[in-house]
Design a protein around this motif. Sequence first.
Motif, short mmCIF file in Angstrom:
data_model
loop_
_atom_site.label_atom_id
_atom_site.label_comp_id
_atom_site.label_asym_id
_atom_site.label_seq_id
_atom_site.Cartn_x
_atom_site.Cartn_y
_atom_site.Cartn_z
N CYS A 196 -17.09 24.23 77.39
CA CYS A 196 -15.96 24.64 76.55
C CYS A 196 -15.72 26.12 76.83
CB CYS A 196 -16.26 24.42 75.07
SG CYS A 196 -14.94 24.98 73.97
N ARG A 225 -16.62 14.31 68.34
CA ARG A 225 -16.16 13.22 69.20
C ARG A 225 -15.41 12.19 68.36
NH1 ARG A 225 -22.09 10.62 70.65
NH2 ARG A 225 -22.48 9.62 68.62
N TRP A 230 -9.11 24.49 68.01
CA TRP A 230 -9.54 23.26 68.68
C TRP A 230 -9.01 23.23 70.10
CZ3 TRP A 230 -12.50 19.29 66.56
CH2 TRP A 230 -12.79 19.41 65.20
N ARG A 289 -13.02 11.14 63.66
CA ARG A 289 -13.72 12.17 64.40
C ARG A 289 -15.04 12.49 63.70
NH1 ARG A 289 -10.09 17.14 66.34
NH2 ARG A 289 -8.94 15.30 67.03
N TRP A 315 -19.02 20.80 68.54
CA TRP A 315 -18.59 19.66 69.34
C TRP A 315 -18.41 18.47 68.40
CZ3 TRP A 315 -17.17 19.83 74.36
CH2 TRP A 315 -17.62 20.90 75.14
N GLN A 330 -12.71 13.08 77.96
CA GLN A 330 -13.16 11.71 77.75
C GLN A 330 -14.55 11.48 78.33
OE1 GLN A 330 -11.51 8.91 76.24
NE2 GLN A 330 -13.52 7.94 76.54
N ARG A 337 -8.31 20.71 73.59
CA ARG A 337 -8.02 19.33 73.94
C ARG A 337 -9.32 18.65 74.33
NH1 ARG A 337 -2.35 19.28 77.40
NH2 ARG A 337 -1.09 20.29 75.80
N GLY A 338 -9.41 17.39 74.09
CA GLY A 338 -10.64 16.68 74.33
C GLY A 338 -10.86 16.32 75.79
N VAL A 369 -13.73 10.59 72.95
CA VAL A 369 -13.14 11.86 73.37
C VAL A 369 -13.90 12.97 72.67
CG1 VAL A 369 -11.06 13.26 73.46
CG2 VAL A 369 -10.89 10.77 73.69
N TYR A 370 -14.39 13.90 73.46
CA TYR A 370 -15.18 15.01 72.93
C TYR A 370 -14.32 16.26 72.84
CZ TYR A 370 -19.54 12.40 73.16
OH TYR A 370 -20.53 11.48 72.94
N PHE A 371 -14.38 16.89 71.67
CA PHE A 371 -13.60 18.09 71.40
C PHE A 371 -14.53 19.26 71.11
CE2 PHE A 371 -9.51 15.99 70.83
CZ PHE A 371 -9.87 14.70 70.47
#
Length: 121
Positions: free
Chosen positions: A21, A37, A111, A44, A35, A116, A113-114, A91-93
């Motif tokens: 990140c 997901r 935040w 989420r 983090w 995958q 964008r995630g 999807v991990y953010f």
Amino acid sequence: VQLQASGGGSVQAGGSLRLSCAAFRLSFDVYAAGWFRQAPGKEREFVSAISRSGGTYYADSVEGRFAVSRDNTGNTVYLQMNSLKPDDTGVYFCAANYFSDYTNSRQYIFWGRGTQVTVSS
């Protein structure tokens, strides 16, 4: 301010991935990093966080398998994911938090964008 997550992909169960990140115009020396997901059809959920002082926090489901860290510049946070399971798919953010309630997504201000992550059995 921009957060950019990368490093996702498709792996088989038992495999590893390392998410990154990168922060622009924000320092993880000032903000905690988290983090989260989100799997299809699910809310989420918190995965991991690292505080401004370097303290680390994990969801029970990933404790012992995932490791969060931060580089010396304070601009990049990593999530090393080992022994991946199909339930880790989502999807991990990454996000930045100025407060101390690390597991609460509503406390996070910025935040990215995630990215995958797909784990096949």
